[in-house]
Design a protein around this motif. Structure first.
Motif, PDB file in Angstrom:
ATOM      1  N   PRO A 489       6.964  -1.372   5.766  1.00 13.90           N
ATOM      2  CA  PRO A 489       6.674  -2.353   6.175  1.00 13.90           C
ATOM      3  C   PRO A 489       4.660  -3.181   6.084  1.00 13.90           C
ATOM      4  N   PHE A 490       4.285  -1.360   7.038  1.00 17.30           N
ATOM      5  CA  PHE A 490       2.827  -1.312   6.706  1.00 17.30           C
ATOM      6  C   PHE A 490       1.556  -1.161   5.602  1.00 17.30           C
ATOM      7  N   ILE A 491       2.677  -0.125   5.519  1.00 17.69           N
ATOM      8  CA  ILE A 491       2.266   0.230   3.437  1.00 17.69           C
ATOM      9  C   ILE A 491       2.287  -1.590   2.740  1.00 17.69           C
ATOM     10  N   GLU A 492       3.141  -1.903   2.956  1.00 18.87           N
ATOM     11  CA  GLU A 492       3.565  -3.224   2.130  1.00 18.87           C
ATOM     12  C   GLU A 492       1.853  -4.009   2.809  1.00 18.87           C
ATOM     13  N   ASN A 493       2.276  -4.141   4.166  1.00 24.29           N
ATOM     14  CA  ASN A 493       0.892  -4.862   4.551  1.00 24.29           C
ATOM     15  C   ASN A 493      -0.543  -5.153   4.124  1.00 24.29           C
ATOM     16  N   ALA A 494      -0.413  -3.154   4.258  1.00 28.40           N
ATOM     17  CA  ALA A 494      -1.030  -2.914   3.639  1.00 28.40           C
ATOM     18  C   ALA A 494      -1.692  -3.135   2.254  1.00 28.40           C
ATOM     19  N   PHE A 495      -1.116  -3.430   1.344  1.00 27.14           N
ATOM     20  CA  PHE A 495      -1.041  -3.458  -0.179  1.00 27.14           C
ATOM     21  C   PHE A 495      -1.506  -4.829  -0.572  1.00 27.14           C
ATOM     22  N   PHE A 496      -0.861  -5.726   0.612  1.00 30.17           N
ATOM     23  CA  PHE A 496      -0.640  -7.378   0.281  1.00 30.17           C
ATOM     24  C   PHE A 496      -1.980  -7.367   0.785  1.00 30.17           C
ATOM     25  N   HIS A 497      -2.225  -7.885   2.144  1.00 30.57           N
ATOM     26  CA  HIS A 497      -3.222  -8.255   3.034  1.00 30.57           C
ATOM     27  C   HIS A 497      -4.307  -7.538   2.767  1.00 30.57           C
ATOM     28  N   GLY A 505      -9.340   0.110  -3.063  1.00 28.89           N
ATOM     29  CA  GLY A 505      -9.071   1.115  -2.277  1.00 28.89           C
ATOM     30  C   GLY A 505      -7.808   2.069  -1.859  1.00 28.89           C
ATOM     31  N   TYR A 506      -8.021   2.816  -0.453  1.00 30.26           N
ATOM     32  CA  TYR A 506      -6.840   3.597  -0.684  1.00 30.26           C
ATOM     33  C   TYR A 506      -5.747   3.244   1.606  1.00 30.26           C
ATOM     34  N   ILE A 507      -4.971   3.866   0.704  1.00 27.05           N
ATOM     35  CA  ILE A 507      -3.971   4.435   2.152  1.00 27.05           C
ATOM     36  C   ILE A 507      -4.080   5.399   2.325  1.00 27.05           C
ATOM     37  N   HIS A 508      -3.452   6.335   3.630  1.00 25.56           N
ATOM     38  CA  HIS A 508      -3.372   7.290   4.090  1.00 25.56           C
ATOM     39  C   HIS A 508      -2.357   7.005   4.766  1.00 25.56           C
ATOM     40  N   VAL A 509      -1.021   7.622   4.101  1.00 22.66           N
ATOM     41  CA  VAL A 509      -0.138   7.914   5.801  1.00 22.66           C
ATOM     42  C   VAL A 509       0.059   9.579   5.911  1.00 22.66           C
ATOM     43  N   LYS A 543       6.514 -14.859   1.840  1.00 18.00           N
ATOM     44  CA  LYS A 543       8.268 -13.870   1.447  1.00 18.00           C
ATOM     45  C   LYS A 543       8.534 -13.600   0.514  1.00 18.00           C
ATOM     46  N   ARG A 544       8.409 -13.838  -0.259  1.00 21.20           N
ATOM     47  CA  ARG A 544       8.279 -13.590  -1.564  1.00 21.20           C
ATOM     48  C   ARG A 544       8.508 -12.081  -2.304  1.00 21.20           C
ATOM     49  N   GLN A 545       7.133 -11.067  -1.544  1.00 19.39           N
ATOM     50  CA  GLN A 545       6.759 -10.360  -1.640  1.00 19.39           C
ATOM     51  C   GLN A 545       6.984  -9.516  -1.385  1.00 19.39           C
ATOM     52  N   LEU A 546       8.049  -9.755   0.170  1.00 19.62           N
ATOM     53  CA  LEU A 546       8.228  -8.363   1.336  1.00 19.62           C
ATOM     54  C   LEU A 546       9.948  -7.952   0.465  1.00 19.62           C
ATOM     55  N   PHE A 547       9.857  -6.434   1.214  1.00 19.52           N
ATOM     56  CA  PHE A 547      11.065  -5.817  -0.072  1.00 19.52           C
ATOM     57  C   PHE A 547      11.834  -6.053   1.417  1.00 19.52           C
ATOM     58  N   THR A 548      11.898  -6.571   2.361  1.00 24.04           N
ATOM     59  CA  THR A 548      13.354  -6.250   2.942  1.00 24.04           C
ATOM     60  C   THR A 548      12.960  -8.023   4.383  1.00 24.04           C
ATOM     61  N   GLY A 549      14.177  -8.227   4.822  1.00 22.68           N
ATOM     62  CA  GLY A 549      13.512  -9.303   5.770  1.00 22.68           C
ATOM     63  C   GLY A 549      12.299  -8.459   7.268  1.00 22.68           C
ATOM     64  N   ILE A 550      12.640  -6.940   7.609  1.00 24.31           N
ATOM     65  CA  ILE A 550      11.898  -6.361   7.796  1.00 24.31           C
ATOM     66  C   ILE A 550      10.274  -6.698   8.120  1.00 24.31           C
ATOM     67  N   GLY A 551       9.993  -7.609   8.843  1.00 29.40           N
ATOM     68  CA  GLY A 551       8.346  -7.104   8.674  1.00 29.40           C
ATOM     69  C   GLY A 551       8.064  -6.678   9.520  1.00 29.40           C
ATOM     70  N   ILE A 552       7.014  -6.230   9.993  1.00 35.01           N
ATOM     71  CA  ILE A 552       5.921  -5.495  10.694  1.00 35.01           C
ATOM     72  C   ILE A 552       6.406  -5.796  11.987  1.00 35.01           C
TER      73      ILE A 552
END
Lengths: 590, 448
Positions: A489-497, A505-509, A543-552
């Motif tokens: 969910p955090f990667i997703e968050n970083a992607f979309f917001h 940019g970049y995202i480091h995990v 919501k459309r962009q989320l993978f699952t219902g679990i939000g961060i």
């Protein structure tokens, strides 16, 4: 002071019980002994007065029989011509006088035999100056003294009466002041009414006492009063010859009102007075019962009081010990219970004391057990509920996500990049496989990494590779387990917001081990946010962009739910610099 | 359910223990009152039991004479043996006789004294009837230490039972002033018989109008004096057989008595106070009687110097009659009760041997004892101003030695009662031999 008061608060029950017991025991003891003493006193007084009035009757009979003897002797004397001539004739020659004396003495001896039963002396005295007495010891005065004495004057004044008078020897210097009762009668010629002499019967007061001495005892005294209130006889020698007008008045009262007895104060003593009138003597018999002495023999009040107090003390000690023992456990219980609010439901109490309190303690502990059990179950239920919720959310694979991904695959196939399309579908399959399996299961870091890579791959396919994603995994962490889809969910968050303003940019995990816990970091260099530590504002999340219902939003709760307070998510964010999210997890091997 | 049961049980035990406590309390209270009454009941009995041998009781009559003498003896003995408590109890003589008879008749020693005073005339009656009840004092005192005439009444079967006390030695107390008015002196009375005495009396009556003598028709003391002066008594030497009918001395005494009446020199009295009054009022010129009258005569101080004491007249025509006789007098007897040894010791160390005590008794009380050793003391030879400087005690002592010893026997007063009646008959004119033989017959029938 307050501490003491506070301390006393716990003992208030004991103090109350004890005070009540003390008061009631003392009250019972006092009232019981008081009643006993009173009752026995009353009973004693009643019986005493009854028996004493009977004895008085007997005394009266004694007096009457004595009086009868005196009357008989008097009559015999009056009827005797020998005595009359002895008392009337004039002196003549020795022989005649001698004969007269002899005849008289013979006669007097006969008369004396009438009163032989008593120690009585008889004296006759004639107008011619002659006299005779059978017992010289009785009247210690000369004929001349007697002739002018009040006794004789009184007798002569009332010649028809036999009168009893009191005489106390005062002339003798020795201490033996002999008191005598004198019965006297003038000797009178019946026909002419001339008195030719007087007759005296003298009885010592001590002999007089024998009429009633059998009845007297300590505190039980008898006094004989004449009509002037003079005590003519008493077993209390100091009363003899004393005036006792108050006693006379009491005796008269009793006689006139027909009382059984009377309570009076005589010579500073509380006494019961019984009285009777001796008509032939004109005397009053007065029986004085000294309450103190008489009762002292019967009821030893001091002893009763002593024993009662001893019993009370013993009883109080027993009561003190018993009630202390009883209330002690209650006090302890109260103390322990009062601490329950300060701590938690695990504050069990020690079971001690009497049966009742043991039961109470057991019940209380049992209640705590139940309570704890209930709470535990409640927590468990909530956990389960949460898990179920999460599972439900997790399994809600966003159809938009599938739609977009499949659209992307369709374009790839149309473009002919068949290779990439296969790749994409492969990633989707892997992702779905993990997502759809049991939500409570944990997966290894390696597997999670694979998921992330699949997700990132799909996103890159869809939106291009302007946001690069790098994974830095510490090799010693790859075997640890993490909850599924915890980082996604955090990667997703970083992607979309994270990159609304910046185009790339970049995202480091980063996953590493730090002070006994597993630390997963998602760092981006995107737009960043205003409020550093605050809850991520995700309300407008599409919501459309989320993978699952679990939000961060849920992640943090979920971690705390699973592992406790020391774990969870922290967010550090700066505007235009990016956001760092740290997920702290326990090191789980299996 | 189980819990409820146990709870109930708990309550029950609690109730039971409370009930027990209450019961205990009640019992204790009851016990308390019981013990209280017991205590008071017990207190009365203590005290009398301790040391019986250390406490002796003495009965006597006459507080001015015998009791006073006892008090002196008690003081003396307290110095010798301070541990012994001596209780002196005064009773009238008749009471003592009655109490002794009651006690001795009942056979118990309870209530009897350790020491009792008994008149000599009655002593043999008690000794012979109740020999075992009296303590033989032969080891404590010697009968020979005392006046010889006392040995008759106080001893029995050769054993000394009594401690002879006061002397009953007689004298003729005379008013010297009346004598002088009639022309006589005391010296004229030294060696007379009763006939001469009556002659003097007639003179005195003539000159002064006073009677010579006062007599009580119910008391033949003067007869007893007369016959003892002649060594005779109502009874023979055995003390049992009446000796009246052929008793010469008695006959002579009766005749003297009648002559006193016939010569009209006798005053009559009926009781002791009249007797003493006759002396003190100066109604009579003489009194022949025992020395114990001294105190009564001296009571009238105004007559000091007007009295003298002459020896007793003799019976006229009787050779045996001497100028001395006895009237009254008594002795101490120790009874066989607890403490008899202590009592005997008390008697032996005081009246039995103490010369100084007798001196003191004589000077302070006027007791003329019969202890021979004490007759030589200073007090015995002192002149008496009341009696005109006469050494009365010396005289009495001299007469004491002359008193003929007779056996009073045990029936003196029984016979006297018979003689009192016969005396009246005699005075009324009955023949003297008939009078005495009638008396003899009565006595023999009464005394067996």
């Amino acid at each position: 002071m307050r501490a003491i008061m506070e301390r006393f608060k716990f003992y208030s029950l004991f103090i109350k019980i004890f005070i009540v017991m003390v008061v009631s025991i003392i009250a019972v003891a006092i009232s019981a002994s008081w009643t006993t003493v009173r009752m026995s006193e009353k009973l004693f007084m009643e019986t005493f007065s009854i028996t004493n009035s009977k004895v008085i009757n007997q005394i009266k009979a004694n007096f009457e029989s004595f009086h009868y003897s005196i009357v008989t002797a008097t009559n015999n004397t009056q009827l005797s011509g020998t005595i009359k001539s002895f008392l009337t004739e004039e002196d003549s020659d020795s022989t005649r006088v001698f004969r007269s004396f002899y005849n008289m003495t013979t006669q007097m001896k006969r008369i004396q035999s009438n009163v032989d039963a008593y120690q009585v002396g008889i004296k006759i005295m004639g107008q011619n100056g002659r006299s005779y007495s059978t017992n010289t010891n009785n009247l210690l005065m000369t004929d001349e003294e007697l002739r002018n004495h009040k006794i004789t004057i009184n007798t002569m004044a009332d010649p028809k009466r036999l009168m009893y008078q009191f005489y106390q020897e005062k002339s003798t210097p020795t201490s033996s002041q002999e008191a005598v009762i004198v019965a006297s009668k003038s000797l009178m010629e019946r026909t002419t009414g001339d008195t030719y002499g007087s007759l005296y019967f003298t009885i010592h007061e001590k002999a007089f006492q024998s009429f009633y001495s059998s009845m007297v005892s300590g505190g039980n005294d008898v006094a004989i009063l004449n009509k002037d209130g003079l005590i003519v006889s008493s077993n209390q020698s100091e009363l003899l010859g004393q005036k006792a007008d108050d006693l006379l008045q009491d005796a008269k009262d009793i006689q006139e009102k027909g009382l059984d007895y009377k309570n009076v104060t005589f010579r500073d003593k509380d006494v019961i007075v019984l009285a009777d009138y001796l008509s032939s003597y004109d005397f009053y018999i007065v029986n004085l019962i000294d309450k103190k002495t008489a009762l002292g023999q019967m009821v030893d009040t001091k002893m009763v009081a002593l024993i009662c107090s001893a019993i009370v003390i013993v009883a109080l000690i027993v009561v003190f010990l018993i009630s202390r023992k009883l209330t002690r456990s209650l006090t302890l219980l109260t103390r322990q219970m009062s601490k329950i609010t300060e701590r938690n439901f695990h504050n069990y109490i020690t079971v001690t004391g009497s049966f009742e309190f043991q039961e109470l303690g057991h019940a209380y502990n049992y209640m705590l057990d139940e309570l704890n059990d209930y709470v535990e179950r409640l927590v468990q239920t909530q956990k389960e509920q949460r898990n179920a919720e999460l599972a439900a959310l997790q399994q809600q694979i966003n159809p938009h996500f599938l739609y977009n991904t499949l659209s992307s695959v369709k374009f790839l196939v149309q473009q002919g990049s068949k290779e990439k399309a296969v790749h994409t579908i492969h990633a989707l399959i892997s992702l779905l496989q993990n997502a759809l399996s049991n939500v409570s299961e944990t997966i290894t870091v390696t597997q999670e990494l694979e998921n992330l890579k699949s997700y990132v791959f799909i996103n890159h396919v869809r939106y291009g590779e302007r946001i690069r994603v790098n994974f830095f995994i510490a090799p010693d962490t790859i075997d640890y387990h993490v909850p599924k889809l915890i980082i996604q969910p955090f990667i997703e968050n970083a992607f979309f917001h994270g990159f609304n303003k910046k185009s790339e940019g970049y995202i480091h995990v980063l996953i590493s081990q730090e002070s006994g816990s597993l630390l997963c970091e998602v760092v981006d260099n995107g737009d960043g946010m205003e409020s550093g530590g605050a809850e991520l504002s995700l309300s407008n999340e599409s919501k459309r962009q989320l993978f699952t219902g679990i939000g961060i939003k849920n992640v943090h709760d979920r971690i705390i739910l699973l592992y406790g307070d020391e774990y969870g998510v922290t967010i550090i964010s700066k505007v235009n610099e990016g956001t760092t999210i740290k997920i702290r997890l326990p090191l789980i091997n299996t | 359910m189980l819990k409820k049961e146990t709870y109930k049980k708990g309550m029950k035990t609690l109730k039971k223990s409370f009930a027990l406590l209450l019961i205990c309390m009640m019992i204790l209270t009851a016990c308390g009152s019981n013990s209280g009454s017991k205590n008071t009941a017990d207190t009365g009995n203590t005290g009398s039991k301790s040391n019986e041998a250390k406490e002796i009781t003495i009965w006597a009559w006459d507080p001015a004479f015998n009791i006073a003498a006892l008090e002196e003896a008690k003081k003396t003995y307290a110095a010798i043996n301070p541990d012994v408590k001596v209780n002196i109890i005064e009773y009238a003589q008749s009471d003592i006789i009655q109490k002794l008879n009651t006690g001795l008749n009942s056979g118990t020693t309870k209530g009897l004294p350790n020491i009792v005073l008994i008149e000599d005339y009655r002593a043999q009656g008690f000794l012979q009837s109740y020999k075992d009840s009296f303590t033989d004092l032969s080891n404590s005192i010697k009968g020979t230490d005392f006046a010889d005439y006392k040995s008759g009444p106080t001893s029995l079967d050769g054993k000394q039972y009594g401690i002879p006390f006061d002397s009953g030695v007689t004298g003729l107390y005379v008013r010297t002033d009346y004598l002088e008015q009639a022309g006589y002196k005391l010296s004229d009375l030294q060696n007379i018989d009763w006939k001469q005495y009556i002659e003097i009396g007639k003179k005195v009556k003539e000159k002064t109008g006073k009677a010579l003598i006062t007599l009580d028709p119910n008391d033949l003391g003067i007869i007893r004096m007369m016959i003892q002066s002649a060594g005779s008594w109502y009874l023979t030497e055995d003390g049992k057989t009446p000796n009246l009918a052929n008793n010469e001395a008695l006959k002579q005494a009766f005749e003297v008595y009648k002559e006193l009446m016939d010569s009209n020199v006798a005053n009559v009295h009926a009781d002791w106070s009249q007797f003493v009054a006759a002396l003190n009022n100066g109604d009579v010129a003489s009194v022949p009687t025992g020395n114990w009258i001294t105190a009564s005569i001296k009571a009238e101080a105004t007559q000091s110097g007007k009295w003298g004491i002459a020896p007793l007249p003799t019976l006229p025509g009787n050779d045996k009659s001497v100028h001395a006789s006895n009237l009254g007098g008594s002795s101490w007897y120790v009874m066989n009760v607890d403490g008899a040894d202590t009592a005997a010791d008390f008697m032996a160390k005081t009246f039995g041997s103490d010369v100084e005590l007798y001196q003191k008794l004589l000077t302070d009380i006027g007791v003329i004892g019969t202890f021979k050793a004490a007759a030589s003391g200073e007090a015995y030879s002192q002149a008496n101003d009341f009696f005109g400087g006469q050494k009365v005690v010396t005289d009495f002592a001299a007469w004491t030695e002359q008193i003929p010893s007779v056996n009073y026997g045990i029936h003196t007063y029984a016979i006297e009662d018979i003689l009192i009646v016969e005396m009246q008959n005699f005075l009324n004119g009955k023949e003297i031999d008939k009078v005495l033989s009638d008396a003899q017959a009565q006595a023999e029938s009464q005394i067996k």
